[in-house]
Design an enzyme around this catalytic site. Structure first.
Site, PDB file in Angstrom:
ATOM      1  N   HIS A 155      -2.944  15.419 -37.689  1.00  0.00           N
ATOM      2  CA  HIS A 155      -2.772  15.191 -36.241  1.00  0.00           C
ATOM      3  C   HIS A 155      -4.121  15.224 -35.518  1.00  0.00           C
ATOM      4  CE1 HIS A 155       1.466  16.175 -37.116  1.00  0.00           C
ATOM      5  NE2 HIS A 155       0.931  17.142 -37.845  1.00  0.00           N
ATOM      6  N   SER A 276     -27.440  -0.997 -26.709  1.00  0.00           N
ATOM      7  CA  SER A 276     -26.712  -1.478 -25.540  1.00  0.00           C
ATOM      8  C   SER A 276     -27.666  -2.318 -24.702  1.00  0.00           C
ATOM      9  CB  SER A 276     -26.207  -0.277 -24.729  1.00  0.00           C
ATOM     10  OG  SER A 276     -25.996  -0.652 -23.384  1.00  0.00           O
ATOM     11  N   LYS A 282     -28.329   4.216 -25.799  1.00  0.00           N
ATOM     12  CA  LYS A 282     -27.197   4.044 -26.724  1.00  0.00           C
ATOM     13  C   LYS A 282     -27.572   3.618 -28.139  1.00  0.00           C
ATOM     14  CE  LYS A 282     -23.473   4.531 -26.043  1.00  0.00           C
ATOM     15  NZ  LYS A 282     -22.422   3.652 -25.559  1.00  0.00           N
TER      16      LYS A 282
END
Ligand code: ARG
Length: 468
Positions: A155, A276, A282
């Site tokens: 999960h 980016s 980034k």
């Protein structure tokens, strides 16, 4: 002029020709069509329909066409509906009357089914090799980092610590099943449809058995109508590729997570990252994202073909021409994605300190405490709730879990020792489990499966005609 012009009063309308042509995508079958055409010609020779001299001349002409197409000199014409038409048209231009004999006892229906089987058979084997390359790279990582461990998740919540080699091994076994599926698909599709004609065979004494052998197929078709209309082999190829793509996607998703600042389990090499256009800081995992994203079109290609096949009456229908772009696309995408994933993994850094730190959370060994009680005669359900109560108490009172365990008369210091960093993963000892002993056996087993698979693929590749 089209091949079938004599039957019809006029040339096809421009828009009709444009709508029906497949040349721009089925050109890539040219080599397989030439090999199959040469085998067909030799078969006509064995059947006494062509003389030995005619067979030799036609095979020379087919080789000349191979050179023309290979070098880019071949002049395709607007009346060439597909690659099969283009090749027959050129064979006739080069050898006149003789070229006009090449289509004896053959239809484009069995011709296209043959070339497509040959093409997919080879491409799947090349893809199988790429799957093995990826698996080998993963096993190398497992062997290089045998002790590293991280939280295993259910999960997406931390569950129990597992060795990194166990986690990567899980992906590797999925790829093993992909490889099995690919080879099973190759085995099932390895039947020659040539000699089925348009749908019903021929009045001529053809030799489909010999032609099948010549082309490296394991046998000839049993039913001519099935031979020309069966596209199960394309659907199976598409499914095998979609499943492989989904496995790449699941791994891609984990890489996206693991490379976040939040996880920090993995760093990507600059050569396998992107930047980016706006945000200077980034470094993005686009390769992993595309491994995830491409799975959509792989599933789409499979679904599209299945829907196309669903309502088709026997035998050949032109709808079947829609099989090619789907399978070509899936093949192309997987052939890019597999080595991209391999390259990304072999150049990545696994940040084992961060992984281990995350795995050493105090309650990671909670089930080990319960099992420690089981060893002392406590029924598991009661042991589970005794430990769960301590986890709850630790969270509510903000007291360290290990302190609570140590201080509790039913547990004590020996039990608290199980919570020390790095202990829980060592205790996963059952066969196929996540600890060092079973994982080292598992990795040995994976290596031997990989070696056996590599020999299987090499043997297959040696048994099919070369295309160059
Ligand atoms: N281009 C066609 C295809 O891919 C070849 C077979 C054409 N046969 C026909 N009867 N029109 O299916």
């Amino acid at each position: 002029m089209t091949l079938w012009q004599s039957r019809l009063g006029s040339e096809p309308a421009g828009v009709a020709a444009e709508f029906t042509e497949s040349l721009h995508f089925d050109k890539r079958l040219y080599s397989d069509d030439l090999i199959a055409s040469a085998a067909h010609v030799r078969g006509l020779g064995r059947a006494g329909i062509l003389s030995p001299g005619e067979v030799d001349r036609l095979c020379e002409v087919l080789e000349a066409i191979r050179t023309e197409i290979g070098s880019g000199e071949f002049k395709f014409q607007t009346s060439d509906e597909d690659i099969h038409t283009a090749i027959e048209r050129r064979a006739t231009e080069l050898s006149g009357e003789l070229g006009a004999k090449i289509h004896t006892g053959r239809s484009r229906n069995d011709q296209v089914a043959t070339a497509l089987r040959m093409y997919i058979r080879r491409e799947l084997l090349l893809i199988a090799q790429l799957v093995i390359d990826l698996q080998s790279a993963m096993v190398d990582i497992c062997e290089a980092l045998p002790d590293a461990y991280l939280p295993g998740y259910t999960h997406l919540q931390r569950a129990q610590p597992v060795l990194l080699a166990h986690h990567l091994g899980a992906h590797c076994w999925a790829f093993s099943r992909d490889l099995d599926r690919i080879l099973a698909a190759v085995q099932r599709m390895n039947i020659s449809p040539l000699g089925a004609g348009a749908l019903a065979g021929s009045s001529l004494q053809l030799d489909p058995e010999g032609v099948a052998k010549d082309l490296g197929f394991r046998c000839r078709f049993q039913n001519s109508m099935d031979a020309v209309s069966d596209r199960d082999f394309v659907a199976e190829a598409l499914f095998s590729l979609a499943m492989t793509g989904i496995h790449l996607s699941r791994m891609g998703e984990e890489i996206v997570l693991w490379t976040t600042e939040e996880f920090g389990f993995m760093g990507l090499d600059d050569a396998f990252s992107t930047g980016s256009s706006m945000l200077p800081q980034k470094k993005n995992p686009d390769i992993a994202e595309l491994c995830r994203g491409k799975s959509g079109r792989l599933v789409g290609n499979l679904t599209g073909l299945l829907v196309t096949l669903k309502g088709l009456p026997l035998a050949y229908n032109r709808d079947l021409q829609e099989d090619k772009e789907a399978v070509f696309d899936s093949i192309d995408q997987i052939k890019l994605a597999l080595p991209a994933m391999t390259g990304m993994l072999v150049t990545a850094t696994f940040k084992t300190a961060a992984m281990e730190n995350a795995a050493d959370g105090e309650s990671a060994a909670a089930v080990d405490l319960a099992e420690w009680l089981v060893d002392r005669g406590v029924p598991f359900r009661r042991a589970h709730s005794m430990v769960a109560e301590k986890v709850k108490e630790s969270a509510e009172r903000h007291v360290s879990f290990s302190e609570l365990i140590e201080q509790d008369g039913e547990f004590g210091a020996a039990a608290a020792a199980l919570l020390a960093p790095g202990i829980a993963v060592q205790r996963r000892t059952t066969p196929g489990g996540a600890g060092p002993l079973p994982v080292s056996k598992q990795i040995e087993e994976l290596r031997s499966v990989l070696d056996a698979d590599a020999s299987r693929v090499a043997e297959w590749l040696g048994s099919i005609p070369e295309t160059t």
